[in-house]
Design a protein around this motif. Structure first.
Motif, PDB file in Angstrom:
ATOM      1  N   ALA A 149      30.290 -30.288 -22.855  1.00 57.89           N
ATOM      2  CA  ALA A 149      30.024 -28.855 -22.991  1.00 57.89           C
ATOM      3  C   ALA A 149      28.872 -28.470 -22.069  1.00 57.89           C
ATOM      4  N   LYS A 150      29.069 -27.389 -21.300  1.00 59.95           N
ATOM      5  CA  LYS A 150      28.052 -27.030 -20.304  1.00 59.95           C
ATOM      6  C   LYS A 150      26.750 -26.556 -20.958  1.00 59.95           C
ATOM      7  N   ASN A 151      26.889 -25.826 -22.078  1.00 60.39           N
ATOM      8  CA  ASN A 151      25.679 -25.232 -22.661  1.00 60.39           C
ATOM      9  C   ASN A 151      24.849 -26.246 -23.449  1.00 60.39           C
ATOM     10  N   THR A 152      25.504 -27.209 -24.102  1.00 59.55           N
ATOM     11  CA  THR A 152      24.768 -28.154 -24.960  1.00 59.55           C
ATOM     12  C   THR A 152      24.604 -29.548 -24.355  1.00 59.55           C
ATOM     13  N   HIS A 153      25.397 -29.838 -23.350  1.00 59.64           N
ATOM     14  CA  HIS A 153      25.463 -31.174 -22.741  1.00 59.64           C
ATOM     15  C   HIS A 153      26.085 -32.205 -23.696  1.00 59.64           C
ATOM     16  N   ASN A 154      26.693 -31.738 -24.784  1.00 57.92           N
ATOM     17  CA  ASN A 154      27.326 -32.673 -25.725  1.00 57.92           C
ATOM     18  C   ASN A 154      28.662 -33.162 -25.180  1.00 57.92           C
ATOM     19  N   LEU A 155      28.908 -34.456 -25.373  1.00 61.99           N
ATOM     20  CA  LEU A 155      30.221 -35.008 -25.045  1.00 61.99           C
ATOM     21  C   LEU A 155      31.196 -34.486 -26.102  1.00 61.99           C
ATOM     22  N   VAL A 156      32.231 -33.787 -25.697  1.00 59.49           N
ATOM     23  CA  VAL A 156      33.147 -33.195 -26.685  1.00 59.49           C
ATOM     24  C   VAL A 156      34.523 -33.845 -26.672  1.00 59.49           C
ATOM     25  N   CYS A 157      34.849 -34.571 -25.624  1.00 60.26           N
ATOM     26  CA  CYS A 157      36.178 -35.196 -25.596  1.00 60.26           C
ATOM     27  C   CYS A 157      36.215 -36.369 -24.625  1.00 60.26           C
ATOM     28  N   ILE A 158      36.913 -37.427 -25.027  1.00 61.65           N
ATOM     29  CA  ILE A 158      37.226 -38.532 -24.111  1.00 61.65           C
ATOM     30  C   ILE A 158      38.744 -38.644 -24.085  1.00 61.65           C
ATOM     31  N   GLU A 159      39.263 -38.773 -22.886  1.00 60.38           N
ATOM     32  CA  GLU A 159      40.709 -38.871 -22.766  1.00 60.38           C
ATOM     33  C   GLU A 159      41.052 -40.084 -21.906  1.00 60.38           C
ATOM     34  N   LYS A 160      41.897 -40.938 -22.439  1.00 59.05           N
ATOM     35  CA  LYS A 160      42.353 -42.094 -21.669  1.00 59.05           C
ATOM     36  C   LYS A 160      43.687 -41.724 -21.054  1.00 59.05           C
ATOM     37  N   THR A 161      43.798 -41.871 -19.751  1.00 59.24           N
ATOM     38  CA  THR A 161      45.028 -41.413 -19.092  1.00 59.24           C
ATOM     39  C   THR A 161      45.757 -42.552 -18.424  1.00 59.24           C
ATOM     40  N   GLY A 162      47.094 -42.408 -18.366  1.00 56.24           N
ATOM     41  CA  GLY A 162      47.914 -43.319 -17.578  1.00 56.24           C
ATOM     42  C   GLY A 162      48.222 -42.666 -16.258  1.00 56.24           C
ATOM     43  N   LEU A 163      49.227 -43.193 -15.577  1.00 56.97           N
ATOM     44  CA  LEU A 163      49.584 -42.631 -14.281  1.00 56.97           C
ATOM     45  C   LEU A 163      50.148 -41.216 -14.413  1.00 56.97           C
ATOM     46  N   ILE A 164      50.920 -41.008 -15.475  1.00 53.23           N
ATOM     47  CA  ILE A 164      51.576 -39.706 -15.637  1.00 53.23           C
ATOM     48  C   ILE A 164      51.008 -38.927 -16.818  1.00 53.23           C
ATOM     49  N   ASN A 165      50.947 -39.604 -17.964  1.00 56.52           N
ATOM     50  CA  ASN A 165      50.545 -38.897 -19.186  1.00 56.52           C
ATOM     51  C   ASN A 165      49.247 -39.437 -19.750  1.00 56.52           C
ATOM     52  N   ARG A 166      48.658 -38.653 -20.651  1.00 56.70           N
ATOM     53  CA  ARG A 166      47.496 -39.151 -21.380  1.00 56.70           C
ATOM     54  C   ARG A 166      47.962 -40.135 -22.434  1.00 56.70           C
ATOM     55  N   LYS A 167      47.096 -41.113 -22.732  1.00 62.19           N
ATOM     56  CA  LYS A 167      47.444 -42.116 -23.740  1.00 62.19           C
ATOM     57  C   LYS A 167      46.686 -41.884 -25.041  1.00 62.19           C
ATOM     58  N   LEU A 168      45.460 -41.437 -24.902  1.00 54.80           N
ATOM     59  CA  LEU A 168      44.586 -41.378 -26.075  1.00 54.80           C
ATOM     60  C   LEU A 168      43.559 -40.267 -25.887  1.00 54.80           C
ATOM     61  N   GLN A 169      43.199 -39.643 -26.998  1.00 54.42           N
ATOM     62  CA  GLN A 169      42.201 -38.577 -26.932  1.00 54.42           C
ATOM     63  C   GLN A 169      41.238 -38.688 -28.114  1.00 54.42           C
ATOM     64  N   LEU A 170      39.958 -38.624 -27.828  1.00 55.99           N
ATOM     65  CA  LEU A 170      38.934 -38.562 -28.877  1.00 55.99           C
ATOM     66  C   LEU A 170      38.221 -37.225 -28.751  1.00 55.99           C
ATOM     67  N   VAL A 171      38.180 -36.473 -29.825  1.00 56.04           N
ATOM     68  CA  VAL A 171      37.524 -35.158 -29.781  1.00 56.04           C
ATOM     69  C   VAL A 171      36.341 -35.158 -30.751  1.00 56.04           C
ATOM     70  N   PHE A 172      35.186 -34.730 -30.268  1.00 55.38           N
ATOM     71  CA  PHE A 172      33.963 -34.678 -31.088  1.00 55.38           C
ATOM     72  C   PHE A 172      33.600 -33.218 -31.338  1.00 55.38           C
ATOM     73  N   CYS A 173      33.448 -32.836 -32.600  1.00 53.48           N
ATOM     74  CA  CYS A 173      33.215 -31.416 -32.922  1.00 53.48           C
ATOM     75  C   CYS A 173      32.005 -31.210 -33.820  1.00 53.48           C
ATOM     76  N   ASP A 174      31.524 -29.977 -33.826  1.00 54.86           N
ATOM     77  CA  ASP A 174      30.475 -29.527 -34.744  1.00 54.86           C
ATOM     78  C   ASP A 174      29.247 -30.438 -34.737  1.00 54.86           C
ATOM     79  N   TYR A 175      28.630 -30.594 -33.593  1.00 59.01           N
ATOM     80  CA  TYR A 175      27.441 -31.465 -33.522  1.00 59.01           C
ATOM     81  C   TYR A 175      26.307 -30.916 -34.391  1.00 59.01           C
TER      82      TYR A 175
END
Lengths: 201, 218
Positions: A149-175
């Motif tokens: 997030a630009k305003n807070t500098h908080n990490l809000v999402c990690i996404e693991k991607t393959g060649l074509i599609n995403r494989k995994l997503q971690l979303v962090f909310c409400d710090y």
């Protein structure tokens, strides 16, 4: 408002392919953020947690305790108190202290190990590209995308991607105090997701 | 000299083993129950008269690796036969309803429905929960072995599971009966690891009308 942000992130990432990043523009090196707020799992927290695996849903309490700077103990019980698993995890090691026999499947344990390692030890190593939009910065490494997030500098999402599609997503909310109050983990190549909410005792 | 020390060590080891075994066999503050037959008979009489029970409960989950116990609170309603509503209200919402062989589990997100007859462990846990709450523990002689103790205020029955499936979760269940009315006042479920769950019952009400609606989850 926080829920709206959470939902919008989920919708954004679950409805779009990585090609959506074409909307992001390259960020000049001078504007890059050097300090990113990673989720701080620095005290024992109990998480109200639900697992969904192939249409099977089970919920319980996940206790995560830092043993030292590099190791965590994780114990999952159901609400009645029956213990399903007890793991110890570090950057290199994964020790199973206890695991209910129905969960003792190599692939399942490997998946939990990978997910929780990414959750507990997130680091953005050598991003080869940094992009920006109105609200977010996107750090792309060889294996993962990290949304900050630009305003807070908080990490809000990690996404693991393959060649074509995403494989995994971690979303962090409400710090709150550097700790996300909700965490959502979703696999795209297998029907498996984890939803965690901080339990306020 | 070496032999003497050796003999003394053996003696001390044997003494320590006897002490450990005796303390394990007899819980602190309790002695072996004098009249087990009388206790069972009274309990059967109380069970026969009991149609409904409702109570508040406090559950403490102790995990050795954590400094603080996880404390949760709620209420339960029991109605003869085999109807149980077990509801956590703090710090999370979680509901288990057993209605005969049907089990419904509801959390913030969804309702799961099971039929306990299709799953051996579910059936055992279902049976165990309703039997313990009702005080009807001796119907489970096939699944548990029993040891009996008492002190000034309580009877204590220690139930040790026989099946491998149950042993995976439980080493033993300690059921504390109030000597005044033979109602269950406390339960402790011990695991092999040393972790345990302690449930204390308060505000107990016996034989008050409970609607069947209470045991339906929508």
């Amino acid at each position: 408002m926080k829920n709206l942000l959470f939902v919008s992130i989920i919708v954004f990432f679950t409805t779009c392919h990585p090609a959506v990043y074409k909307g992001f523009k390259p960020l000049p090196h001078s504007q890059q953020i050097t300090e990113i707020n990673y989720p701080a799992f620095d005290s024992t927290i109990i998480w109200n947690t639900g697992f969904e695996l192939f249409n099977n849903y089970f919920s319980g309490l996940l206790a995560i305790k830092p043993v030292n700077d590099t190791t965590y103990r994780m114990i999952f019980t159901n609400q009645i108190g029956m213990k399903f698993f007890d793991f110890q995890i570090s950057g290199e090691h994964f020790i199973v202290h206890h695991c209910f026999s129905a969960f003792q499947r190599k692939a399942f344990l490997q998946m939990l190990e990978n997910d929780f390692r990414l959750l507990l030890f997130p680091t953005i190593d050598n991003p080869h590209k940094v992009l920006f939009s109105h609200d977010f910065l996107l750090y792309k490494t060889s294996t993962n995308n990290y949304l900050v997030a630009k305003n807070t500098h908080n990490l809000v999402c990690i996404e693991k991607t393959g060649l074509i599609n995403r494989k995994l997503q971690l979303v962090f909310c409400d710090y709150k105090n550097k700790l996300p109050q909700k965490i959502y983990i979703k696999h795209y190549n297998i029907q498996f997701s984890i939803e965690m909410k901080v339990l306020n005792q | 000299m070496l032999i003497k020390i050796h003999k003394r060590n053996i003696f001390l080891t044997v003494l320590a083993c006897v002490f450990i075994l005796s303390t394990k066999a007899q819980p602190a503050g309790f002695t072996t129950m004098k009249n087990t037959g009388g206790f069972k008979q009274k309990l059967t009489q109380v069970n026969q008269k009991t149609q409904t029970i409702q109570s508040d409960f406090v559950q403490e989950k102790h995990l050795d690796v954590f400094a603080e116990d996880i404390v949760s609170k709620g209420k339960f309603w029991y109605k003869k036969h085999n109807k149980l509503r077990w509801q956590y209200t703090h710090p999370f919402n979680y509901l288990i309803v057993i209605n005969g062989e049907n089990i419904s589990i509801k959390d913030d997100k969804k309702v799961n429905r099971f039929n306990s007859s299709s799953n051996k462990v579910f059936k055992q846990v279902n049976q165990m929960m309703t039997d313990i709450i009702q005080g009807n523990i001796f119907s489970n002689t096939g699944d548990f072995s029993f040891n009996y103790f008492e002190n000034a205020t309580h009877f204590l029955v220690i139930m040790s599971p026989k099946s491998k499936d149950m042993k995976e979760f439980l080493q033993k269940i300690n059921v504390y009966f109030d000597k005044n009315d033979l109602s269950v006042s406390r339960l402790t479920m011990d695991e092999l690891s040393g972790d345990y769950t302690n449930i204390t019952f308060t505000n107990k009400k016996m034989n008050q009308a409970i609607s069947d609606e209470k045991f339906i989850v929508r």
